[in-house]
Every structure is written in C-alpha cells, then in structure tokens.
Design a protein around this motif. Structure first.
Motif, short mmCIF file in Angstrom:
data_model
loop_
_atom_site.label_atom_id
_atom_site.label_comp_id
_atom_site.label_asym_id
_atom_site.label_seq_id
_atom_site.Cartn_x
_atom_site.Cartn_y
_atom_site.Cartn_z
N LYS A 120 -10.07 11.37 -9.91
CA LYS A 120 -10.27 11.84 -8.54
C LYS A 120 -9.10 11.60 -7.66
CE LYS A 120 -15.25 10.63 -8.42
NZ LYS A 120 -16.46 9.75 -7.75
N ALA A 121 -8.65 12.54 -6.92
CA ALA A 121 -7.46 12.24 -5.90
C ALA A 121 -8.03 12.40 -4.32
CB ALA A 121 -6.55 13.50 -6.04
N ILE A 122 -7.07 11.90 -3.52
CA ILE A 122 -7.41 12.03 -1.98
C ILE A 122 -6.34 12.86 -1.48
CG2 ILE A 122 -8.68 9.70 -1.85
CD1 ILE A 122 -6.03 8.64 -0.74
N GLY A 123 -6.61 13.46 -0.43
CA GLY A 123 -5.61 14.43 0.08
C GLY A 123 -4.69 13.54 0.75
N VAL A 124 -3.48 14.42 1.12
CA VAL A 124 -2.28 13.73 1.81
C VAL A 124 -2.49 13.35 2.98
CG1 VAL A 124 0.18 14.15 2.45
CG2 VAL A 124 -0.83 15.29 0.49
N ASP A 125 -3.31 13.97 3.95
CA ASP A 125 -3.67 13.26 5.17
C ASP A 125 -4.30 12.01 4.97
OD1 ASP A 125 -2.79 15.69 6.46
OD2 ASP A 125 -4.87 16.52 6.74
N ASP A 126 -5.09 11.79 3.87
CA ASP A 126 -5.85 10.65 3.72
C ASP A 126 -4.95 9.51 3.38
OD1 ASP A 126 -8.22 11.43 4.61
OD2 ASP A 126 -8.84 11.83 2.33
N VAL A 127 -3.97 9.91 2.52
CA VAL A 127 -2.89 8.96 2.11
C VAL A 127 -2.13 8.55 3.38
CG1 VAL A 127 -0.47 8.45 0.90
CG2 VAL A 127 -2.53 10.01 -0.27
N GLU A 128 -1.50 9.23 4.46
CA GLU A 128 -1.09 9.24 5.58
C GLU A 128 -1.86 8.03 6.45
OE1 GLU A 128 1.85 9.96 6.54
OE2 GLU A 128 2.38 12.01 5.33
N ARG A 129 -3.06 8.28 6.49
CA ARG A 129 -3.94 7.20 7.24
C ARG A 129 -4.04 5.75 6.56
NH1 ARG A 129 -9.49 10.30 6.84
NH2 ARG A 129 -10.37 8.24 7.82
N LEU A 130 -4.17 6.01 5.35
CA LEU A 130 -4.27 4.73 4.57
C LEU A 130 -2.91 3.87 5.00
CD1 LEU A 130 -5.60 2.99 2.27
CD2 LEU A 130 -4.08 4.24 0.74
N ILE A 131 -1.62 4.38 4.76
CA ILE A 131 -0.51 3.65 4.95
C ILE A 131 -0.40 3.33 6.39
CG2 ILE A 131 1.95 3.95 4.68
CD1 ILE A 131 1.73 5.72 2.26
N ALA A 132 -0.90 4.28 7.44
CA ALA A 132 -0.73 3.94 8.65
C ALA A 132 -1.49 2.47 9.01
CB ALA A 132 -1.33 5.15 9.49
N ALA A 133 -2.62 2.45 8.15
CA ALA A 133 -3.27 1.33 8.58
C ALA A 133 -2.84 0.13 7.75
CB ALA A 133 -4.90 1.52 7.95
N ALA A 134 -1.83 -0.17 7.48
CA ALA A 134 -1.30 -1.28 6.52
C ALA A 134 -1.42 -2.68 7.17
CB ALA A 134 -0.06 -1.13 6.18
N GLY A 135 -1.60 -2.64 8.65
CA GLY A 135 -1.80 -3.83 9.25
C GLY A 135 -1.07 -3.78 10.67
N PRO A 136 -1.18 -4.97 11.34
CA PRO A 136 -0.54 -5.01 12.61
C PRO A 136 0.86 -4.63 12.84
CG PRO A 136 -1.86 -6.94 12.33
CD PRO A 136 -1.78 -6.33 11.12
N LYS A 137 1.29 -3.98 13.76
CA LYS A 137 2.73 -3.52 13.66
C LYS A 137 3.61 -4.74 13.84
CE LYS A 137 5.66 -0.19 16.28
NZ LYS A 137 5.72 0.49 17.65
N ASP A 138 4.76 -4.52 12.84
CA ASP A 138 5.93 -5.56 12.84
C ASP A 138 5.60 -7.15 12.11
OD1 ASP A 138 8.02 -3.50 13.70
OD2 ASP A 138 7.38 -4.33 15.65
N ALA A 139 4.14 -7.08 11.87
CA ALA A 139 4.04 -8.52 11.24
C ALA A 139 4.82 -8.40 10.02
CB ALA A 139 2.41 -8.45 11.09
N PRO A 140 5.30 -9.50 9.43
CA PRO A 140 5.93 -9.43 7.87
C PRO A 140 5.19 -8.77 6.73
CG PRO A 140 6.50 -11.53 8.98
CD PRO A 140 5.43 -10.99 10.09
N LEU A 141 3.81 -9.41 6.86
CA LEU A 141 2.91 -8.82 5.78
C LEU A 141 2.60 -7.43 5.88
CD1 LEU A 141 0.53 -11.90 5.33
CD2 LEU A 141 2.56 -11.53 3.90
N THR A 142 2.61 -6.78 7.02
CA THR A 142 2.35 -5.50 7.01
C THR A 142 3.56 -4.72 6.60
OG1 THR A 142 1.30 -5.75 9.42
CG2 THR A 142 2.14 -3.64 8.85
N HIS A 143 4.66 -5.17 6.75
CA HIS A 143 5.74 -4.62 5.96
C HIS A 143 5.73 -4.45 4.48
CE1 HIS A 143 8.60 -3.70 9.29
NE2 HIS A 143 8.29 -4.78 9.87
N ARG A 144 5.09 -5.72 4.16
CA ARG A 144 4.98 -5.74 2.56
C ARG A 144 4.00 -4.97 2.31
NH1 ARG A 144 1.22 -10.54 0.72
NH2 ARG A 144 -0.06 -8.99 1.74
N ASN A 145 2.75 -4.64 3.02
CA ASN A 145 1.72 -3.85 2.72
C ASN A 145 2.13 -2.30 2.56
OD1 ASN A 145 0.32 -6.17 2.65
ND2 ASN A 145 -0.97 -6.07 4.45
#
Length: 310
Positions: A120-145
């Motif tokens: 199974k694969a997900i579409g590019v739009d879903d990949v974009e959404r996933l990465i955009a949801a890494a966490g709160p903006k500019d938090a150290p762990l968000t950069h890691r995620n």
C-alpha cells in the motif's frame, strides 16, 4: 555458433521444442505462442531486436505491462501473467542452451503469486500533510520529527536503518544506511529531506544532545540518547493522528517512495539499489501496484525526494 539466425528463428525453434520434446497440448502451445509474440513486440518497442541485448529490467517491464494492460491488451490476472512469464523464462533458457545468448536475463524474474498482496502507498498530498503535522512549530523535537519523516519517505529507509544512523552518516546530498545482513548503501538525500536534516542538526540536535551522555546517533530521544524503533513509531503515529491519516506505517512510507519513483519511470534496478533489496524480484512487486493512479502526483514527489528517474 548457433544455428538460429535471428529471434524469430529462436522462437520457432523453442515452440518446436515444446511441441515435439515436451509434448505440450495444442491449446497450451497456442497460448505460449501468443504470449511470446507479445513479448517480442514488447522488446522491439524498447529497442531490443535481439535476445542477446535483453536485460533483466526489460523482462520486469514486460511483467508490469502484462498486469497493467494497454490500448491493445487488457490487464492480465496473476495466473495469466504467470503463464506468460513462464513462457518468457523458458524462451531465454532455451536461447542460452542453444548458444544464442551468453546470459539469461529472466533467471531472477519470477511469476507473480496469485496470493501476493501488493504494497500500500499513500499519495504525495498525504505525505505533505504528514510531514506538516510533525509537531509544534520550532520546538526542538519537531525539527527532529520532521527530519525523521523526511528521511523515511525521501530515502525509502527502513525504520531500523533510520534510527541506526549516526551523525557521521550524513554528508551533503547523501546519507549512508546500514541494512540487513550488515549491508550498507549510500543513497541520495533530496532537497526537502536535506534541508530538514540540516535544520535539525544545526538548530535542535545540540539542545537535545545536551540532555544525554554524548550519543553519536543522528536521531535522539528527549533524554539525549538514541531514538528507538518504538520511539520512531510513536513519532509517525502522532503525526499521522494530527494529520487525520489512518493506517500509516514506516513501511508504508517506504512503499510510497518506491511506488512514486517507479510511476515516474525510474528503472527498477535503481529503485532496487535505493531500497537495499538483494534481489530485483523483491522490488518487482512494486511494478504491479497500479502505478498509473499516481502518475500525476509523481512530479511533486520527484521534486521532494530528488531521486534519479532513469
């Protein structure tokens, strides 16, 4: 020297061999003849008029064409495609045995299994959404995620390979991954993934590292130690939940990486090397996954992943 003057003569000789020495029934022989005629047409369309010029990826492409269909041929079920691939394998074995060819390009290409589940694969739009949801903006762990998610999708890394990376494995434009059985490989790191890793290493990793005991791992947990597989799973699960995506796994990102590349015309051998598969047979399953449904989306995927397409 072979007594067969050209490919048509090889085909005629092989069919005669099947009829006389193997005793194939007339209906089976007709099916083989039809399948092999289609195969030779496929080879000519790829600029391979001689069997000696055929490479393994040409045979894999034929298998993909059988399952996808075209304007002249409907898509074949796994059983019919398996029969056609068996005929092709037999033709190449015959050609080697008769001295027509020095190598058998179909030896490692196996017929598709009727029960094999396509990845199974997900579409590019879903990949974009996933990465955009890494966490709160500019938090150290968000950069890691964000860096972790970009690496998983942008390199096709297994989760064990991603968390196993050391800081020294990252170089400008590429990373080293250590795969199964101790095999390592160097893969390109595209612009988006490279930028995410660079921001994490420069801005966030030193802050997280200070909490620990000097780990050399690239991806660190909140205490400054190496991020575990379970920790990486939790990063992905949390991001998927925030993005409203269900059933997303690290392996699904790997599947998406491979599917998007092949859909855009990448050579299956290139994808095999990027994924770290020991055999092209493992990679060829991606050619059966209905790649046409992602053709339009690939342009965006290529710009993100920065991968070769031929």
């Amino acid at each position: 020297m072979s007594r067969y003057a050209d490919t048509e003569a090889v085909l005629a000789g092989y069919l005669a061999h099947l009829a006389v020495e193997r005793g194939l029934a007339a209906n089976t022989l007709a099916s083989y003849r039809r399948d092999l005629r289609r195969y030779l047409d496929h080879l000519r369309s790829r600029g391979r008029p001689s069997l000696e010029e055929v490479a393994e990826h040409d045979v894999v492409a034929f298998l993909a064409a059988l399952r996808q269909g075209d304007e002249r041929h409907p898509a074949l079920a796994a059983g019919s495609a398996a029969r056609a691939v068996s005929a092709v394998r037999g033709l190449h074995r015959f050609a080697v045995r008769e001295g027509v060819c020095a190598h058998d390009p179909a030896h490692e290409v196996h017929p598709p299994s009727r029960l094999r589940h396509l990845p199974k694969a997900i579409g590019v739009d879903d990949v974009e959404r996933l990465i955009a949801a890494a966490g709160p903006k500019d938090a150290p762990l968000t950069h890691r995620n964000r860096a972790l998610l970009e690496v998983l999708y942008g390199t096709g890394a297994r989760i064990s390979e991603a968390v196993g990376m050391a800081l020294e494995d990252v170089e400008p434009g590429r990373v080293r991954l250590r795969g199964k059985a101790g095999r390592s490989r160097v893969v390109p790191l595209g612009r988006f993934a490279g930028q995410a890793v660079s921001e994490y290493v420069q801005r966030a990793r030193p802050l997280i590292w200070a909490n620990g005991r000097g780990s050399a791992a690239l991806f660190l947990n909140a205490r400054g130690g190496r991020l575990t597989r379970q920790g990486a799973w939790e990063v992905l699960r949390s991001a998927a939940e925030r993005a409203g995506l269900e059933g997303v796994s690290p392996h699904m990102l790997r599947h998406s990486f491979a599917t998007h590349l092949l859909d855009g015309g990448a050579d299956v051998r290139v994808v095999q090397e990027l994924l770290g598969h020991a055999s092209v047979t493992t990679t060829q399953v991606y050619t059966l996954a209905g790649v046409d449904r992602l053709r339009e989306a690939y342009a965006a995927a290529r710009s993100r992943a920065g991968r070769p397409t031929s």
